[in-house]
Design an enzyme around this catalytic site. Structure first.
Site, mmCIF file in Angstrom:
data_model
loop_
_atom_site.group_PDB
_atom_site.id
_atom_site.type_symbol
_atom_site.label_atom_id
_atom_site.label_comp_id
_atom_site.label_asym_id
_atom_site.label_seq_id
_atom_site.Cartn_x
_atom_site.Cartn_y
_atom_site.Cartn_z
ATOM 1 N N ARG A 82 23.522 -41.195 -47.704
ATOM 2 C CA ARG A 82 22.754 -39.977 -47.388
ATOM 3 C C ARG A 82 21.963 -39.469 -48.590
ATOM 4 O O ARG A 82 20.866 -38.946 -48.445
ATOM 5 C CB ARG A 82 23.693 -38.891 -46.883
ATOM 6 C CG ARG A 82 24.270 -39.206 -45.518
ATOM 7 C CD ARG A 82 24.940 -37.984 -44.977
ATOM 8 N NE ARG A 82 25.589 -38.241 -43.709
ATOM 9 C CZ ARG A 82 26.240 -37.321 -43.019
ATOM 10 N NH1 ARG A 82 26.310 -36.087 -43.487
ATOM 11 N NH2 ARG A 82 26.805 -37.612 -41.875
ATOM 12 N N ASP A 103 23.503 -21.033 -39.197
ATOM 13 C CA ASP A 103 24.013 -22.283 -39.755
ATOM 14 C C ASP A 103 23.766 -22.235 -41.255
ATOM 15 O O ASP A 103 22.950 -21.431 -41.728
ATOM 16 C CB ASP A 103 23.284 -23.484 -39.127
ATOM 17 C CG ASP A 103 24.072 -24.791 -39.268
ATOM 18 O OD1 ASP A 103 24.754 -25.190 -38.308
ATOM 19 O OD2 ASP A 103 24.006 -25.414 -40.356
HETATM 20 C C1 LIG Z 1 29.317 -30.780 -36.028
HETATM 21 S S1 LIG Z 1 28.136 -29.469 -36.053
HETATM 22 C C2 LIG Z 1 28.732 -28.444 -34.728
HETATM 23 C C3 LIG Z 1 27.610 -27.825 -33.947
HETATM 24 C C4 LIG Z 1 28.030 -26.985 -32.736
HETATM 25 N N1 LIG Z 1 28.820 -25.842 -33.111
HETATM 26 C C5 LIG Z 1 28.763 -27.821 -31.735
HETATM 27 O O1 LIG Z 1 29.985 -27.682 -31.592
HETATM 28 O O2 LIG Z 1 28.129 -28.662 -31.083
HETATM 29 C C6 LIG Z 1 28.684 -28.566 -37.513
HETATM 30 C C7 LIG Z 1 27.654 -27.595 -38.048
HETATM 31 O O3 LIG Z 1 28.284 -26.772 -39.029
HETATM 32 C C8 LIG Z 1 27.357 -26.500 -40.061
HETATM 33 N N2 LIG Z 1 28.104 -26.125 -41.273
HETATM 34 C C9 LIG Z 1 28.798 -26.914 -42.111
HETATM 35 N N3 LIG Z 1 29.337 -26.190 -43.102
HETATM 36 C C10 LIG Z 1 28.979 -24.905 -42.876
HETATM 37 C C11 LIG Z 1 29.211 -23.682 -43.554
HETATM 38 N N4 LIG Z 1 29.936 -23.628 -44.669
HETATM 39 N N5 LIG Z 1 28.679 -22.553 -43.045
HETATM 40 C C12 LIG Z 1 27.930 -22.581 -41.917
HETATM 41 N N6 LIG Z 1 27.663 -23.703 -41.233
HETATM 42 C C13 LIG Z 1 28.189 -24.855 -41.703
HETATM 43 C C14 LIG Z 1 26.583 -27.806 -40.206
HETATM 44 O O4 LIG Z 1 25.321 -27.602 -40.819
HETATM 45 C C15 LIG Z 1 26.476 -28.267 -38.743
HETATM 46 O O5 LIG Z 1 25.263 -27.854 -38.185
#
Ligand SMILES: C[S@@+](CC[C@H](N)C(=O)[O-])C[C@H]1O[C@@H](n2cnc3c(N)ncnc32)[C@H](O)[C@@H]1O
Length: 292
Positions: free
Chosen positions: A52, A161
């Protein structure tokens, strides 16, 4: 809530000539990931991180991960590149109407009752790790549909996010046609408009629906959250799983400050709350009600 700056798209090309990521440098980068977004990367993730980050090395004209680490640590370059680094390392997997039992639970009657339970009889929903927006727009569709376009109760969805790249995707609201197949046909016809033809066809969320979806950048790891409203429902799904248990509890505690008593908290299918000290009652698999 401040809107995040539009970020330049990341160039897809990696730097094929970059040196490999040695374990010592990987661990230092992993520590930065943990500090900035709470995501724990085990040693098994070294190759994933190397792959990445090659794009970021290329974007910065570098061929050495050690030099890239130094760039992230340099105070003058840190903020901008740290955001790009974060955007690169987070996992954004998502889909429309993901984990269908959650959406089946949210019948029009249930949504109406939730709206009536709040102070001003409007329905406020927060998608707290929204990724590219499929979760937020799935919620917007059912809220708008159940409320007759906001006639029987006003509604809003807040999508936040850590990733600016993901928030830009939410703002755009355009998805590959395949990605929208999990949207029930009636809602797809009502809220998604085809753009283009054939294999390139995409689906765009209607402007009316987008208008009620607010965006903001919130890092769940740091500081107090400012979603701007007290919520009737918070979706925080498939993100806690990346955090350490103590961080998970701290995040839930902070989310609850923005959920009204009687409001609902939704977690992902592999996430559950073990603490009995939180004012939450489990009502269905990974659906909790705030009790006080
Ligand atoms: C696997 S996706 C889940 C998306 C959605 N909630 C779902 O269940 O389909 C995880 C998301 O969490 C966000 N994320 C990761 N660490 C984070 C943080 N510390 N604060 C806010 N968002 C975060 C990532 O950018 C990503 O978009």
């Amino acid at each position: 809530m401040a809107r995040p700056a539009i970020q330049q798209p990341i160039r897809p090309a990696g730097n094929a000539h970059a040196a490999s990521l040695d374990m010592a440098t990987f661990r230092e980068l992993a520590r930065l990931v943990d500090e900035s977004c709470g995501i724990v990367l085990t040693d098994a993730k070294r190759v994933m991180l190397e792959t990445r980050l090659r794009r970021r090395l290329a974007a910065n004209g570098m061929d050495d991960f050690r030099a890239y680490l130094a760039l992230l640590r340099a105070p003058e370059a840190k903020a901008g590149e740290l955001q790009a680094f974060t955007d690169c390392v987070v996992t954004n997997e998502t889909s429309f109407f993901r984990e269908p039992p959650h959406f089946e639970y949210l019948t029009p009657d249930m949504l109406k009752r939730l709206a009536e339970g709040g102070r001003d009889r409007s329905l406020r929903i927060w998608s707290a790790a929204s990724s590219s927006g499929q979760e937020a727009y799935s919620l917007a569709m059912i809220a708008d549909d159940a409320s007759g376009g906001g006639q029987s109760f006003p509604w809003s969805v807040t999508a936040t996010d850590i990733s600016v790249r993901m928030l830009n995707a939410v703002r755009e609201g355009v998805y590959g046609a395949d990605a929208t197949r999990s949207v029930p046909a009636r809602l797809r016809a009502k809220y998604l408009t085809p753009v283009g033809h054939g294999a390139d066809q995409q689906m765009s969320v209607t402007p009316d629906l987008r208008r009620n979806v607010r965006l903001g950048q919130i890092n769940l790891m740091h500081g107090e959250y400012r979603p701007g409203q007290v919520m009737d429902m918070i979706f925080c799904r498939n993100v806690l799983i990346y955090f350490q248990p103590d961080v998970q509890l701290a995040v839930i505690g902070k989310l609850l400050r923005h959920l009204r008593p009687g409001g609902l908290l939704f977690l992902g299918h592999a996430e559950s709350i073990r603490s009995t000290r939180l004012p939450l009652r489990l009502i269905r698999s990974n659906i909790y009600e705030r009790v006080e």
